[in-house]
Design a protein around this motif. Structure first.
Motif, PDB file in Angstrom:
ATOM      1  N   THR A 113       0.761  -1.430  -0.402  1.00 44.46           N
ATOM      2  CA  THR A 113      -0.627  -0.174   0.192  1.00 44.46           C
ATOM      3  C   THR A 113       0.869   1.318   0.252  1.00 44.46           C
ATOM      4  N   PHE A 114       2.169   1.201   1.066  1.00 43.44           N
ATOM      5  CA  PHE A 114       2.717   2.601   0.874  1.00 43.44           C
ATOM      6  C   PHE A 114       3.841   2.932  -0.550  1.00 43.44           C
ATOM      7  N   LYS A 115       3.699   1.624  -0.926  1.00 46.32           N
ATOM      8  CA  LYS A 115       4.711   2.162  -2.156  1.00 46.32           C
ATOM      9  C   LYS A 115       3.770   2.176  -3.599  1.00 46.32           C
ATOM     10  N   THR A 116       2.806   1.920  -4.054  1.00 44.87           N
ATOM     11  CA  THR A 116       1.159   2.198  -5.249  1.00 44.87           C
ATOM     12  C   THR A 116       0.529   3.508  -4.768  1.00 44.87           C
ATOM     13  N   LEU A 117       0.311   3.641  -2.692  1.00 46.87           N
ATOM     14  CA  LEU A 117      -0.678   4.518  -2.761  1.00 46.87           C
ATOM     15  C   LEU A 117       0.412   5.604  -1.978  1.00 46.87           C
ATOM     16  N   TYR A 118       1.271   5.949  -1.946  1.00 43.01           N
ATOM     17  CA  TYR A 118       2.023   7.012  -1.440  1.00 43.01           C
ATOM     18  C   TYR A 118       3.939   7.249  -1.600  1.00 43.01           C
ATOM     19  N   MET A 119       4.099   6.118  -2.239  1.00 42.29           N
ATOM     20  CA  MET A 119       5.561   6.590  -2.518  1.00 42.29           C
ATOM     21  C   MET A 119       6.011   7.165  -4.065  1.00 42.29           C
ATOM     22  N   PRO A 120       4.962   7.070  -4.729  1.00 42.05           N
ATOM     23  CA  PRO A 120       4.981   7.450  -6.313  1.00 42.05           C
ATOM     24  C   PRO A 120       5.346   9.354  -6.292  1.00 42.05           C
ATOM     25  N   TYR A 121       4.625   9.169  -5.215  1.00 38.84           N
ATOM     26  CA  TYR A 121       4.105  11.605  -4.985  1.00 38.84           C
ATOM     27  C   TYR A 121       5.716  11.921  -3.788  1.00 38.84           C
ATOM     28  N   TYR A 122       5.430  11.138  -3.160  1.00 38.52           N
ATOM     29  CA  TYR A 122       6.947  11.196  -2.489  1.00 38.52           C
ATOM     30  C   TYR A 122       7.962  11.451  -3.427  1.00 38.52           C
ATOM     31  N   LYS A 123       8.250  10.229  -4.051  1.00 39.31           N
ATOM     32  CA  LYS A 123       9.129  10.604  -4.952  1.00 39.31           C
ATOM     33  C   LYS A 123       9.310  11.351  -5.903  1.00 39.31           C
ATOM     34  N   LYS A 124       8.284  12.280  -6.006  1.00 33.63           N
ATOM     35  CA  LYS A 124       8.218  13.307  -6.975  1.00 33.63           C
ATOM     36  C   LYS A 124       8.413  14.863  -6.105  1.00 33.63           C
ATOM     37  N   VAL A 125       8.203  14.740  -5.296  1.00 32.91           N
ATOM     38  CA  VAL A 125       8.816  15.946  -3.775  1.00 32.91           C
ATOM     39  C   VAL A 125      10.020  15.778  -4.390  1.00 32.91           C
ATOM     40  N   ASN A 126      10.782  14.325  -3.172  1.00 32.34           N
ATOM     41  CA  ASN A 126      12.143  14.585  -2.715  1.00 32.34           C
ATOM     42  C   ASN A 126      12.829  14.468  -4.207  1.00 32.34           C
ATOM     43  N   GLY A 127      12.624  14.318  -4.638  1.00 31.53           N
ATOM     44  CA  GLY A 127      13.351  13.961  -5.919  1.00 31.53           C
ATOM     45  C   GLY A 127      13.881  15.560  -7.218  1.00 31.53           C
ATOM     46  N   TRP A 128      12.282  15.901  -6.994  1.00 34.08           N
ATOM     47  CA  TRP A 128      12.145  17.890  -7.563  1.00 34.08           C
ATOM     48  C   TRP A 128      13.440  18.121  -6.116  1.00 34.08           C
ATOM     49  N   ILE A 129      13.436  18.146  -5.048  1.00 35.14           N
ATOM     50  CA  ILE A 129      14.064  18.987  -4.344  1.00 35.14           C
ATOM     51  C   ILE A 129      15.683  18.968  -4.331  1.00 35.14           C
ATOM     52  N   HIS A 130      15.826  16.975  -4.591  1.00 33.63           N
ATOM     53  CA  HIS A 130      17.331  16.705  -5.191  1.00 33.63           C
ATOM     54  C   HIS A 130      17.893  17.042  -5.833  1.00 33.63           C
ATOM     55  N   ALA A 131      16.762  17.538  -6.620  1.00 34.91           N
ATOM     56  CA  ALA A 131      16.762  18.112  -8.264  1.00 34.91           C
ATOM     57  C   ALA A 131      17.451  19.823  -8.362  1.00 34.91           C
ATOM     58  N   ASN A 132      17.079  20.527  -7.264  1.00 36.66           N
ATOM     59  CA  ASN A 132      17.284  21.488  -7.531  1.00 36.66           C
ATOM     60  C   ASN A 132      17.562  22.725  -6.207  1.00 36.66           C
ATOM     61  N   THR A 133      18.147  21.648  -4.942  1.00 37.20           N
ATOM     62  CA  THR A 133      18.250  22.283  -3.773  1.00 37.20           C
ATOM     63  C   THR A 133      19.448  21.652  -3.479  1.00 37.20           C
ATOM     64  N   PRO A 134      20.011  22.075  -2.529  1.00 37.14           N
ATOM     65  CA  PRO A 134      21.032  21.324  -1.357  1.00 37.14           C
ATOM     66  C   PRO A 134      20.112  20.634  -0.156  1.00 37.14           C
ATOM     67  N   TRP A 135      19.095  20.597  -0.040  1.00 35.94           N
ATOM     68  CA  TRP A 135      18.055  20.048   1.279  1.00 35.94           C
ATOM     69  C   TRP A 135      18.139  18.842   1.614  1.00 35.94           C
ATOM     70  N   LYS A 136      18.258  18.898   2.456  1.00 36.40           N
ATOM     71  CA  LYS A 136      17.914  17.711   2.686  1.00 36.40           C
ATOM     72  C   LYS A 136      16.770  17.381   3.418  1.00 36.40           C
ATOM     73  N   THR A 137      16.003  15.810   3.273  1.00 35.70           N
ATOM     74  CA  THR A 137      14.701  15.621   3.674  1.00 35.70           C
ATOM     75  C   THR A 137      14.255  15.042   4.066  1.00 35.70           C
ATOM     76  N   PHE A 138      13.459  15.719   5.624  1.00 28.22           N
ATOM     77  CA  PHE A 138      12.736  15.065   6.952  1.00 28.22           C
ATOM     78  C   PHE A 138      11.556  14.485   7.162  1.00 28.22           C
ATOM     79  N   LYS A 139      11.375  12.927   7.572  1.00 35.55           N
ATOM     80  CA  LYS A 139      10.075  12.079   7.092  1.00 35.55           C
ATOM     81  C   LYS A 139      10.081  11.595   9.154  1.00 35.55           C
ATOM     82  N   HIS A 140       9.161  12.793   9.117  1.00 43.75           N
ATOM     83  CA  HIS A 140       8.538  12.352  10.834  1.00 43.75           C
ATOM     84  C   HIS A 140       8.055  10.928  10.462  1.00 43.75           C
ATOM     85  N   CYS A 141       7.945   9.381  11.544  1.00 50.44           N
ATOM     86  CA  CYS A 141       7.431   8.752  11.218  1.00 50.44           C
ATOM     87  C   CYS A 141       7.609   7.672  12.514  1.00 50.44           C
ATOM     88  N   CYS A 142       6.403   7.881  13.862  1.00 45.59           N
ATOM     89  CA  CYS A 142       6.368   6.715  14.748  1.00 45.59           C
ATOM     90  C   CYS A 142       6.163   5.507  14.812  1.00 45.59           C
TER      91      CYS A 142
END
Length: 417
Positions: free
Chosen positions: A278-307
């Motif tokens: 479920t994570f791979k099919t429902l959430y991951m495609p969009y996280y990849k878009k956001v994180n991929g854009w950040i890594h391609a265009n900025t020096p930022w490190k991406t932060f994931k909170h998950c308890c």
């Protein structure tokens, strides 16, 4: 300060373990404990500002950050979880008797039992969107949406809070980033809009009249029964977020060190809310878009909170492009610190995990706190990749002596630096 955090994010060995408190809304301190810390360190007596009323987090002012040895500086959004800005501070007395400062838009009522109700955008003509029992320390979200009618349901209903930044909001973030960078600490920015299905926001606590899927139970059911709806929602939310991130990066992006991307929890004490598939099919495609854009265009490190117990998701978080995981709940099933460091420590920065906030910090002895902190620092700090924080926010009624013992132990590990 900033150097030590950057070293940790780059997995470089450093002369000391960096410390974060107050850098995000998931690494803060309850206002009652902030007051106690100010008194312990002999700082000027003044009311604590509550900058995040949902969890009643207290602002760490410059003198307290220096006393604690904090290495991070937050950039938070212009609005609270309840949708009103922090401005025009006014006095407010908590049920405990503590005098604090809150935004002038912090408008509450009390019922005959003494329970407190808070309102979206401070508008008391609306239904309350938050409830705190008498003598409580936090607000719970109030679900206000009507029963979902699939024939009338539109994606726009759940997109209401996800909008493009106004010129005023962009200017706010730009000024905040520059001010944070000027402190010499690492800049941790929470821009908002990139958390997919974050259950804290699903009920729409900032919305006067939320529509769509706003019940927590209904939301989780929808991850199975309304997949097409959620895919369209996440796709459109992500597109809006990417447009905002581009503008933020153009304005002051090079000054940001870490970007808080997502606070969606996938873990419980013993397992995960959904399957890896479920994570791979429902959430991951969009996280990849956001994180991929950040890594391609900025020096930022991406932060994931998950308890919770999410060891089984760690590889998925890495595949999705996250650089940082927080709060590293070592008390949950399968979250052994040594295992986590050995398997993922070269690819993820552990931001948290420094001491258990469910048992050790609030209920242990000072010696037990010290021992746990030293063990965690020894494990997580090897070859970098560790920013010290407790496991989630420091909770109300935590003994100040234990909080200080925690900080002293980190400084001891660092050789007094």
């Amino acid at each position: 300060m900033r150097k030590q955090v950057v070293d940790a994010l780059e997995h470089r060995a450093s002369d000391r373990v960096p410390i974060d408190f107050g850098g995000t809304n998931c690494s803060g301190i309850h206002a009652s404990c902030v007051e106690q810390l100010r008194a312990y360190y002999g700082l000027e007596k003044r009311p604590v500002k509550i900058y995040e009323p949902f969890q009643m987090l207290g602002l760490l002012e410059e003198d307290l950050k220096q006393a604690m040895g904090v290495d991070t500086e937050p950039v938070l959004g212009p609005y609270t979880v309840f949708g009103f800005p922090n401005e025009g501070w006014k006095e407010y007395r908590l049920d405990s008797g503590q005098e604090v400062l809150v935004s002038r838009h912090f408008n509450v009522t009390k019922d005959e039992k003494g329970d407190t109700y808070i309102y979206p955008r401070g508008d008391t003509t609306c239904e309350p969107s938050g409830h705190m029992p008498y003598g409580g320390y936090y607000f719970d979200a109030v679900e206000r949406a009507e029963e979902v009618d699939d024939d009338e349901l539109t994606v726009e209903d759940n997109l209401e809070e996800f909008t493009e930044l106004t010129a005023k909001e962009l200017a706010f973030f730009t000024n905040e980033i520059r001010s944070a960078h000027a402190t010499g600490r690492a800049v941790v920015a929470s821009f908002g809009g990139t958390g997919l299905g974050d259950i804290a926001f699903v009920p729409g606590p900032a919305l006067k009249k939320p529509k769509g899927i706003r019940g927590i139970e209904e939301w989780y059911v929808s991850t199975v029964t309304r997949r097409d709806y959620l895919h369209e929602l996440f796709e459109r939310q992500t597109d809006i977020a990417l447009r905002n991130l581009k503008r933020l990066n153009d304005a002051a992006g090079s000054l940001v060190d870490a970007a808080f991307v997502c606070g969606t929890d996938f873990g419980t004490q013993t397992g995960t809310f959904c399957s890896p598939e479920t994570f791979k099919t429902l959430y991951m495609p969009y996280y990849k878009k956001v994180n991929g854009w950040i890594h391609a265009n900025t020096p930022w490190k991406t932060f994931k909170h998950c308890c919770g117990a999410v060891e089984s998701f760690m590889e998925l978080f890495i595949e999705a492009g996250f650089d940082i995981i927080n709060p590293v709940q070592c008390s949950a099933m399968g979250m052994d610190p040594k295992l986590l460091k050995e398997r993922y420590g070269s690819r993820l920065t552990f931001w948290g995990g420094g001491v258990d906030t469910q048992k050790t910090l609030p209920f242990g002895t000072k010696e037990q706190v010290r021992d746990e902190v030293l063990r965690r620092c020894e494990i997580f700090s090897k070859d970098g990749g560790f920013v010290f924080n407790a496991i989630h926010n420091i909770q109300a009624k935590t003994p100040v002596e234990n909080i200080v013992a925690m900080l002293d132990a980190v400084h001891e590990f660092n050789g007094g630096k």
